[in-house]
Design an enzyme around this catalytic site. Sequence first.
Site, PDB file in Angstrom:
ATOM      1  N   CYS A 128       7.656  32.022  -5.630  1.00 19.57           N
ATOM      2  CA  CYS A 128       7.761  30.541  -5.412  1.00 19.57           C
ATOM      3  C   CYS A 128       8.023  30.062  -4.005  1.00 19.57           C
ATOM      4  CB  CYS A 128       8.747  30.129  -6.437  1.00 19.57           C
ATOM      5  SG  CYS A 128      10.625  30.526  -6.047  1.00 19.57           S
ATOM      6  N   ASN A 185      10.162  32.253   1.030  1.00 14.97           N
ATOM      7  CA  ASN A 185      10.871  31.562   2.412  1.00 14.97           C
ATOM      8  C   ASN A 185      12.041  32.446   2.969  1.00 14.97           C
ATOM      9  OD1 ASN A 185       8.951  29.462   1.646  1.00 14.97           O
ATOM     10  ND2 ASN A 185      10.603  28.385   0.740  1.00 14.97           N
ATOM     11  N   ASP A 186      12.969  32.867   2.035  1.00 17.67           N
ATOM     12  CA  ASP A 186      14.021  33.333   2.395  1.00 17.67           C
ATOM     13  C   ASP A 186      13.781  34.977   2.513  1.00 17.67           C
ATOM     14  OD1 ASP A 186      16.355  31.800   3.047  1.00 17.67           O
ATOM     15  OD2 ASP A 186      16.258  31.386   0.983  1.00 17.67           O
ATOM     16  N   GLU A 196      15.308  37.387  -3.055  1.00 19.45           N
ATOM     17  CA  GLU A 196      15.226  36.736  -1.795  1.00 19.45           C
ATOM     18  C   GLU A 196      15.939  37.626  -0.567  1.00 19.45           C
ATOM     19  OE1 GLU A 196      15.521  32.239  -2.030  1.00 19.45           O
ATOM     20  OE2 GLU A 196      17.122  32.927  -3.225  1.00 19.45           O
ATOM     21  N   ARG A 236      16.517  26.666 -11.554  1.00 22.77           N
ATOM     22  CA  ARG A 236      17.488  27.419 -10.180  1.00 22.77           C
ATOM     23  C   ARG A 236      18.598  26.703 -10.238  1.00 22.77           C
ATOM     24  NH1 ARG A 236      15.582  28.178  -4.331  1.00 22.77           N
ATOM     25  NH2 ARG A 236      16.370  26.193  -4.222  1.00 22.77           N
ATOM     26  N   HIS A 256      14.164  12.336   3.816  1.00 19.70           N
ATOM     27  CA  HIS A 256      13.509  11.207   2.734  1.00 19.70           C
ATOM     28  C   HIS A 256      12.175  10.844   3.342  1.00 19.70           C
ATOM     29  CE1 HIS A 256      17.679   9.662   1.713  1.00 19.70           C
ATOM     30  NE2 HIS A 256      17.435  10.897   1.175  1.00 19.70           N
ATOM     31  N   ARG A 292      14.547  31.024   9.424  1.00 15.29           N
ATOM     32  CA  ARG A 292      13.265  30.218   9.062  1.00 15.29           C
ATOM     33  C   ARG A 292      13.165  28.911   9.641  1.00 15.29           C
ATOM     34  NH1 ARG A 292      14.605  29.192   2.515  1.00 15.29           N
ATOM     35  NH2 ARG A 292      13.515  27.252   2.673  1.00 15.29           N
TER      36      ARG A 292
HETATM   37  C1  PEP Z   1      12.795  30.543  -0.865  1.00 14.86           C
HETATM   38  O1  PEP Z   1      13.525  30.891  -0.112  1.00 14.86           O
HETATM   39  O2  PEP Z   1      11.270  30.946  -0.872  1.00 14.86           O
HETATM   40  C2  PEP Z   1      12.811  29.598  -1.937  1.00 14.86           C
HETATM   41  C3  PEP Z   1      11.941  29.175  -2.950  1.00 14.86           C
HETATM   42  O3  PEP Z   1      13.980  28.788  -2.146  1.00 14.86           O
HETATM   43  P1  PEP Z   1      14.433  27.672  -0.889  1.00 14.86           P
HETATM   44  O4  PEP Z   1      12.974  27.406  -0.071  1.00 14.86           O
HETATM   45  O5  PEP Z   1      14.942  26.674  -1.806  1.00 14.86           O
HETATM   46  O6  PEP Z   1      15.444  28.274  -0.166  1.00 14.86           O
HETATM   47 MG    MG Z   2      15.563  30.350  -0.935  1.00 13.08          MG
END
Ligand code: PEP
Ligand code: MG
Length: 743
Positions: free
Chosen positions: A668, A620-621, A597, A503, A360, A631
């Site tokens: 993204c 990210n993933d 991902e 998503r 938060h 990560r």
């Molecule tokens: C990602 O994995 O890049 C992604 C956008 O999803 P999240 O960060 O919510 O896992």
């Molecule tokens: Mg992800």
Amino acid sequence: MGRPPADLPARRLLAKLRDLRARGAAPLPEVVRLIASEVVSEVCSVYVHRPGDLLELAATEGLNLGAVGQTRLRVGEGIVGLCAAQGAVMNLPDAQNHPQFAYRPETGEEPFASMLAVPVRRSGRVLGVLAVQNRTPRHFTDQEVDELETVAMLLAEMLPTVGNQEVAGSGLTGTVPRVFAGTVLMTGIAIGPVVLHGTRPMGLTLLADDPARELDRLREAADRMQRGLDELLAGVPHDASASRDVLEAYRLVAADQGWLRRVATVIESGLTAEAAVGRVAGELHDRMRRIADPYLRERLADLEDLANRLLSALTGDKPRAPVEPGSILLARRLGPAELLDWHAAGIAGIAVEEGSPSGHAAILARALDIPAVGGTRGMLDTAETGDQAVIDGDTGQLVLRPEAEVHQVYLRAQETHTARSAGFAALRDKAPVTADGVRVSLMLNVGLDLELAQLDRTGADGIGLFRTEIAMLARGAVADVAEQAAIYARVLNAAGDRPVLFRTLDLGADKLLPGTVIEEENPAMGWRSIRIGLDRPALLRRQLRAMLLAANGRPLSVMFPMVATAAEFRQAKALLLAEAKRVRPAPEPLLIGTMLEVPALMWQLPDLLREADFISVGSNDLVQFMFAADRGTSSLYNRYDVLSQPMFDLLEQLLKAAGEAGVPVSLCGEAASRPLEALAFAGLGLTSLSMPASGILPVKALLAEVDLAAFRPVLASIRRGSRGAASLREPIATWARERGLPV
Ligand code: PEP
Ligand code: MG
């Protein structure tokens, strides 16, 4: 609020300890003797935390006196070490057969079977351990545990003066510069004097002569706190509304009477209302340290936040006195209401030892535009009020007591930031176009109502990633179809003509609803995301129906997370198409895509591209799985680079195949928000990027100055010339810097 207080044994002991203290110095041996006799135990010992994470036997009644100053255990070693490491009570009928027992012959403790060890802590720090032992193997009663914890609290107040014992951590404070690396919660730079959250002046009265009066004081303060809280929540403007999701969850916690009853029970043992609240807050903190579930940890943080407010109500403190402008707030944890208070008091930056980007505090820091870093563990052991500090929200660091030159560098960086932000504001209404005329689409990653206002604030092209699970995590449960539909409709309404990519639920891994118990070794690669959705199709179908209802004939784009096979995508798509047949008016158009991902999808592109309307790369993933690097592990944070050969090759192949199939690709992950990364992605031909709000204007500013046609051959030559290199960041950054690009 409970029964009238009886004359509990703890009260007698506390009164004697107070007398001892009032007579001046209170030597530890006398203190342990008194405790041993009053709690009727054969052994009472105090272990004091020493620099180097050692616990030293500082005084004992009942063990060999020769061991005093000699016996040392590492934090985490033996029962005493475990008690200190976990901040947890150890209540053992047969301590010597506990697997963690560490035998120290010099103490002569063989005859003593049972042991009760409690942490001695102040302001959240464990200063030592108080232990009692008996020959008879037995479990200590709850009342005995409670009594010893109360005594430990008093001991914590006495430790610095007892026999001139040095307290833990004191060797660590000082004047030398220190840098604490953590994670970025909100970008930006703040420089100023430190204020510490949650540390109160010592010397609060701990013991009460009239518990009935203390209970009255508690009641009155609780009422005052509740009123103050109502005012605070009412004062939150609706649009910037520090999110109904966040604050309503907080209201629920405030209304829970359970923790107030616990405070009342502690008052009945003889403490003042302030001391009792302090102790319950300490207990909450210890519980929090042992909970892995991030959502539950946040709920407990709310409780700790409330405990601090109650303490303010009791001591008559103003919610927050104004601070020196530009002050940097350092906190162990921070609840949403505390953050709002501190914001009103004028803080300019935040570092929290235990804060995650999805917490938060981080969500509000982003909404309020306060540079913030999290995970800067250890800073509270060394920081003092008034120390100079820098929050470097760009790299996720706290720099404490910076050297003069470092201070200057940050001042200049801050000026640049300020000048840039002013320049950025002018860019808001300009389309993101490169200097040579390439239109790039810059979209937002969002998950809460609170963040929707960012669409207009940044002039983003739309929402490239709406993380549906975030609102569910804030609520604590997956909402029903009608509620979900209302959420999604609000998002579509806020976006207007701008596109939104919803998503489906990405639960599991670190995003757990309360009550979920994860027993997997590797939850990030476990039963999560679309895997849950396909195994629990009713859950997924309800969500898909809610999205279709929310669209109500408008365009709808839906994508699935963590898809690993083309077959999974086909299955998920079939569920959506089945739902779409039942909902009227049907969305027009309905676009069904997948996130990329999991690297395995790269070898299924022909099948996938036949079925998918679009692909969104979740960097990210994807980076996590490409490099097999968690990560969430901060020590791996900079080890692998998204600006690297394997990622570039992957993106190039994807763009080529998707381009031939006429399937649009966007990206993204958080990486898109960094100008240098955005430059490289655009250079590869990725012209749709979705990112946190803080990235939109800086990326737009960079693109406006880039001649992409000139950069493309440069990027190609860097890639050719750097085969085998772990990262291509430096040569790309050099090219950008030489052209004065704002990367
Ligand atoms: C990602 O994995 O890049 C992604 C956008 O999803 P999240 O960060 O919510 O896992
Ligand atoms: Mg992800």
